[in-house]
Motif scaffolding. Structure first.
Motif, short mmCIF file in Angstrom:
data_model
loop_
_atom_site.label_atom_id
_atom_site.label_comp_id
_atom_site.label_asym_id
_atom_site.label_seq_id
_atom_site.Cartn_x
_atom_site.Cartn_y
_atom_site.Cartn_z
N LEU A 1 -1.33 4.42 8.32
CA LEU A 1 -2.08 3.18 8.52
C LEU A 1 -1.19 1.95 8.68
O LEU A 1 -1.70 0.82 8.68
N ASP A 2 0.10 2.15 8.82
CA ASP A 2 1.01 1.01 8.90
C ASP A 2 0.61 0.04 10.01
O ASP A 2 0.44 -1.16 9.78
N TRP B 1 -3.23 7.69 0.68
CA TRP B 1 -3.99 7.51 1.93
C TRP B 1 -3.22 6.70 2.96
O TRP B 1 -3.40 6.86 4.15
N PHE B 2 -2.34 5.82 2.47
CA PHE B 2 -1.56 5.00 3.39
C PHE B 2 -0.59 5.85 4.18
O PHE B 2 -0.45 5.71 5.41
N GLN B 3 0.09 6.78 3.49
CA GLN B 3 1.06 7.64 4.15
C GLN B 3 0.37 8.75 4.94
O GLN B 3 0.76 9.07 6.06
N ILE C 1 -2.87 -1.79 9.51
CA ILE C 1 -2.84 -2.88 8.55
C ILE C 1 -2.08 -4.07 9.11
O ILE C 1 -2.45 -5.23 8.88
N PHE D 1 0.79 -1.22 0.00
CA PHE D 1 0.00 0.00 0.00
C PHE D 1 0.83 1.28 0.00
O PHE D 1 0.27 2.38 0.03
#
Length: 276
Positions: free
Chosen positions: A163-164, A157-159, A167, A152
């Motif tokens: 959201l590390d 949106w992940f950064q 997930i 991702f």
């Protein structure tokens, strides 16, 4: 109170050793009514009731049709007949007014639905699809707990939402959410079924308790793997055929545990007489 014709039909069935299919009580696989359905399906299609996609729906439709045919026979002057091995035409004496016409329409609709359900067999290729889904979920969940950025990292949106860790947590919950359910969807029997029932109960406990002991998501994922492997070992080593034949459905053990295991079967096809 039941109508008189239903009570008399019920008494007639019980007199010849059948459990009455006339109410909404659960029917088990040992009930003569269910066994009769199983024998008919094997004779017509060469497979057992458990090999259909929706065995519980088949049993429910057969029970509804029995009730409706009994009522139709009563309304059309045929009297209180044992309609267990009779067609709708044999139960219909003609006439009966609007009430009988409504029953005929309902019977016709249910008979068409039953025909479709009786032909819907749980094919081997579908089991392989579920197995492939489990394998893919296994690989995906490992990447999620070990390096989610590889999946991702290219998305803003992940950064942006950082959201590390979310997930990573979802990755070890993947065992309970997707991997075990995919394996259970194959409707395994014997030792494997027992193992997957245990794993389905054990993996959420691991995922809930382990974070209090370690923040290493890879270690928690491995703990879920370990409990699943241990469940397989225990299931195959301790399983015996008497458990499959036990009238309560799950062999020896406390009543609450039998209830839990039986609840896990809901919707899997083994709860053959369950009402929806």
């Amino acid at each position: 109170r039941k109508p008189q014709f239903l009570e008399e039909a019920s008494d007639a069935l019980i007199a010849v050793g059948w459990s009455s299919p006339l109410d909404d009580e659960e029917l088990t696989s040992e009930d003569p009514f269910v066994r009769k359905i199983d024998e008919q399906i094997q004779a017509d299609f060469g497979v057992g009731l458990d090999e259909l996609l929706n065995p519980a729906k088949v049993v429910n439709l057969e029970r509804d049709l029995f009730n409706l045919r009994s009522e139709l026979a009563y309304l059309t002057g045929k009297g209180n007949m044992d309609v267990a091995d009779m067609t709708t035409e044999e139960c219909d004496g003609g006439g009966g007014g609007e009430e009988a016409d409504a029953i005929r329409k309902t019977i016709d609709k249910k008979e068409k639905s039953l025909l479709i359900e009786r032909r819907a067999v749980f094919r081997g290729w579908l089991k392989n699809v579920f197995l492939g889904q489990a394998v893919l979920s296994l690989a995906l969940s490992w990447v999620m707990v070990s390096n989610p950025a590889s999946l991702f990292g290219g998305f803003d949106w992940f950064q942006t939402n950082d959201l590390d860790i979310s997930i990573r947590v979802l990755g070890f919950w993947w065992w309970w959410l997707f991997i075990i359910p995919s394996l259970r969807s194959r409707r395994p029997k014997g030792g494997e079924k027992k193992a997957l029932d245990i794993a389905f109960l054990g993996t959420p406990l691991v995922s809930l308790v382990a974070p209090a002991l370690t923040k290493d998501t890879e270690a928690i994922w491995a703990a879920n793997l370990a409990i699943t492997v241990a469940a397989y070992a225990y299931g195959y080593l301790t399983y015996n055929e008497d458990e499959e034949d036990d009238a309560d459905g799950e062999g020896s053990g406390p009543a609450w545990l039998k209830f839990v295991f039986k609840s896990l079967d809901f919707g899997s096809g083994r709860e053959r007489g369950a009402r929806k």
